[in-house]
Design a protein around this motif. Structure first.
Motif, short mmCIF file in Angstrom:
data_model
loop_
_atom_site.label_atom_id
_atom_site.label_comp_id
_atom_site.label_asym_id
_atom_site.label_seq_id
_atom_site.Cartn_x
_atom_site.Cartn_y
_atom_site.Cartn_z
N ASN A 48 42.41 31.29 46.88
CA ASN A 48 41.79 30.05 46.63
C ASN A 48 41.17 29.93 45.39
N GLY A 151 34.75 39.95 61.96
CA GLY A 151 35.72 38.88 62.51
C GLY A 151 35.77 37.77 61.28
N GLY A 152 35.21 38.16 60.11
CA GLY A 152 34.93 37.27 58.81
C GLY A 152 36.43 37.06 57.95
N ASN A 153 36.40 36.31 56.86
CA ASN A 153 37.59 36.30 56.28
C ASN A 153 37.94 37.45 55.62
N SER A 154 37.04 38.68 55.19
CA SER A 154 37.46 39.85 54.51
C SER A 154 38.13 40.67 55.61
N ASP A 157 41.60 39.01 56.03
CA ASP A 157 42.55 38.91 54.95
C ASP A 157 42.90 40.39 54.59
N ARG A 174 32.31 41.81 67.23
CA ARG A 174 31.39 41.90 68.27
C ARG A 174 31.37 40.76 69.11
N ARG A 175 32.06 39.55 68.70
CA ARG A 175 31.92 38.49 69.72
C ARG A 175 33.36 38.15 70.11
N ARG A 179 35.01 34.43 62.80
CA ARG A 179 34.43 33.50 61.89
C ARG A 179 35.42 33.21 60.67
N ILE A 236 32.22 43.93 57.42
CA ILE A 236 30.90 43.46 58.32
C ILE A 236 30.00 42.75 57.38
N HIS A 238 27.93 41.93 53.48
CA HIS A 238 27.51 42.68 52.44
C HIS A 238 26.08 42.47 52.05
N TYR A 281 27.82 30.86 50.25
CA TYR A 281 29.27 30.37 49.87
C TYR A 281 30.11 31.78 49.45
N GLN A 283 32.00 32.93 47.14
CA GLN A 283 33.21 32.67 46.69
C GLN A 283 33.39 33.16 45.14
P1 NAP Z 1 31.26 37.48 56.75
O1 NAP Z 1 31.97 36.15 56.55
O2 NAP Z 1 29.68 37.49 56.60
O3 NAP Z 1 31.52 38.11 57.95
C1 NAP Z 1 31.15 39.43 58.29
C2 NAP Z 1 31.61 39.69 59.54
O4 NAP Z 1 31.19 40.87 60.40
C3 NAP Z 1 31.25 38.43 60.92
O5 NAP Z 1 32.43 38.15 61.84
C4 NAP Z 1 30.12 39.02 61.42
O6 NAP Z 1 30.30 38.84 62.95
C5 NAP Z 1 30.44 40.81 61.45
N1 NAP Z 1 29.28 41.57 61.45
C6 NAP Z 1 28.31 41.36 60.74
N2 NAP Z 1 27.30 42.30 60.85
C7 NAP Z 1 27.82 43.07 61.78
C8 NAP Z 1 27.38 44.51 62.58
N3 NAP Z 1 26.44 45.04 62.00
N4 NAP Z 1 28.37 44.93 63.28
C9 NAP Z 1 29.57 44.48 63.61
N5 NAP Z 1 29.86 43.24 63.21
C10 NAP Z 1 29.28 42.59 62.17
O7 NAP Z 1 31.58 38.45 55.49
P2 NAP Z 1 32.87 38.57 54.93
O8 NAP Z 1 34.05 38.59 55.71
O9 NAP Z 1 32.69 39.83 54.04
O10 NAP Z 1 33.08 37.42 53.69
C11 NAP Z 1 32.11 37.11 52.79
C12 NAP Z 1 32.28 35.90 51.99
O11 NAP Z 1 33.53 35.94 51.34
C13 NAP Z 1 32.37 34.77 52.95
O12 NAP Z 1 32.08 33.83 52.46
C14 NAP Z 1 33.87 34.59 53.03
O13 NAP Z 1 34.27 33.44 53.34
C15 NAP Z 1 34.45 35.16 51.76
N6 NAP Z 1 35.58 35.73 51.64
C16 NAP Z 1 36.84 34.59 51.38
C17 NAP Z 1 38.00 35.11 51.70
C18 NAP Z 1 39.25 34.11 51.38
O14 NAP Z 1 38.95 32.86 51.26
N7 NAP Z 1 40.32 34.36 51.71
C19 NAP Z 1 38.25 36.40 51.77
C20 NAP Z 1 37.31 37.27 51.80
C21 NAP Z 1 35.80 36.86 51.81
P3 NAP Z 1 29.85 37.42 63.33
O15 NAP Z 1 30.97 36.62 63.22
O16 NAP Z 1 29.36 37.53 64.80
O17 NAP Z 1 28.45 36.94 62.70
#
Ligand code: NAP
Length: 330
Positions: A48, A151-154, A157, A174-175, A179, A236, A238, A281, A283
């Motif tokens: 993206n 459960g997020g994008n990271s 991906d 955890r849910r 996300r 989970i 950052h 965001y 990104q």
């Molecule tokens: P994120 O979107 O904040 O997701 C973190 C995930 O970990 C969530 O599912 C969250 O659960 C879970 N979580 C948080 N704290 C936890 C804990 N203590 N124990 C267990 N689970 C926990 O972080 P991310 O996936 O690293 O992404 C960061 C940003 O980078 C986002 O904006 C994402 O869109 C972006 N990104 C984009 C892409 C892409 O577009 N391809 C790829 C990678 C990252 P809940 O859902 O219950 O809150």
């Protein structure tokens, strides 16, 4: 070493700031820091980032950005800043090798680091089955079972990247809802190597020499089970890399740097961009945009300072040394 613009951090925010500052003939210095290229360099595929219709490797994207910034005169320093003095301009930074760098302006783009699970066994088995970088370590898990947490994008991906190697991938979340973006969810649900454990948390990483399993707590029932696995990849979220700046500039309660919407911190001449500021965001493209803003702000700031210095020199041959306002005056 003295520079008009010093940039700490070499992810998309820092490298874009460098590109703009370099093209403004400010010959910036980028101090690369702990993670050259930033987090994007540890990402497998970036689908993206505009301009790459067939996707681009995260490491390759970071390399291209660095090359582009270098072409216009950016200098790079492989060092970690471990002390700063922002009370006087020029600002002073001291690196891990004891080198002193001064800058008329400072752009902070130190990014964020993966959040840890904070459970027994995680630190002990780091690099022995616990990894935060699928791109770097996926190869070592060929035909093995791995657990991804989150459960997020990271999580999805990087989990999907791991399915190139592993025999089975278990996503512990955890849910009972993800996300992550729908497109990634679709790919994960369709992948026969991927299965999900919902409403669950990893409460311990098990193993002596290497990871052999994880203890999982089912959050609705409180039941604990052991899942055998060869690797654990926590994804989970950052935490911002701002410990260096605590007490020097304003941070919010989670440690993110506070800016005024124009990348300006409470210390005039100090700007911040990217994941170190942005908890919404996060990104590569938004970080790059903020890096551009920070460099433009630094350029305007320097021009104003130069103008003010000329005026004060004309008024008095010995202008007083300038000091930055104390913390709390912003
Ligand atoms: P994120 O979107 O904040 O997701 C973190 C995930 O970990 C969530 O599912 C969250 O659960 C879970 N979580 C948080 N704290 C936890 C804990 N203590 N124990 C267990 N689970 C926990 O972080 P991310 O996936 O690293 O992404 C960061 C940003 O980078 C986002 O904006 C994402 O869109 C972006 N990104 C984009 C892409 C892409 O577009 N391809 C790829 C990678 C990252 P809940 O859902 O219950 O809150």
């Amino acid at each position: 070493m003295h520079k008009k613009v010093v940039i700490i951090g070499s992810g998309p925010a820092g490298l874009t700031a460098a590109l703009y500052a370099a093209r403004a003939n400010l010959e910036p210095l980028v101090i690369r820091g702990l993670q050259p290229g930033g987090l994007i360099a540890t990402t497998s595929e970036v689908e993206n980032y505009p301009g790459f219709p067939e996707s681009v490797g995260g490491y390759e994207l970071a390399e291209l950005m660095e090359k582009q910034a270098g072409r216009f005169g950016t200098e790079f320093l492989d060092a970690i800043v471990n002390d700063i003095d922002l009370t006087q301009r020029p600002f002073t930074l001291t690196t891990d090798s004891g080198q002193t760098v001064t800058g008329d302006t400072l752009i902070i783009s130190t990014g964020a680091s993966p959040r840890k699970l904070d459970v027994p066994g995680e630190n002990e088995l780091a690099n022995r089955g616990v990894s935060y970088c699928a791109t770097c370590d996926g190869f070592f898990f060929r035909d093995k079972r791995v657990v991804v947490v989150g459960g997020g994008n990271s999580a999805l991906d990087e989990g999907l990247f791991l399915t190139r190697y592993v025999s089975e991938l278990v996503v512990v979340h955890r849910r009972d809802q993800l996300r992550a973006d729908p497109i990634l969810q679709e790919r994960a649900f369709e992948n026969p190597k991927v299965r999900f454990v919902w409403n669950a948390a990893v409460s311990e990483v098990l193993g002596d020499e290497r990871v052999t399993g994880v203890r999982i707590k089912h959050l609705k029932t409180g039941e604990e089970t052991v899942l055998e696995t060869d690797g654990v990849f926590p994804y989970i979220g950052h935490v911002p890399n701002t410990s260096l700046f605590k007490g020097h500039i304003h941070l919010d309660e989670s440690g993110y740097i506070l800016t005024d919407g124009r990348t300006r911190t409470n210390v005039p001449g100090v700007f911040a961009a990217g994941d170190v500021v942005d908890y919404i965001y996060r990104q590569a493209i938004t970080a790059a945009g903020e890096g551009c803003m920070a460099a433009m702000e630094a350029t305007w700031y320097l021009a104003e300072q130069e103008h003010a210095a000329k005026k004060s020199q004309a008024a008095s041959p010995h202008p007083e040394e300038e000091t930055t306002p104390a913390l709390g005056q912003w």
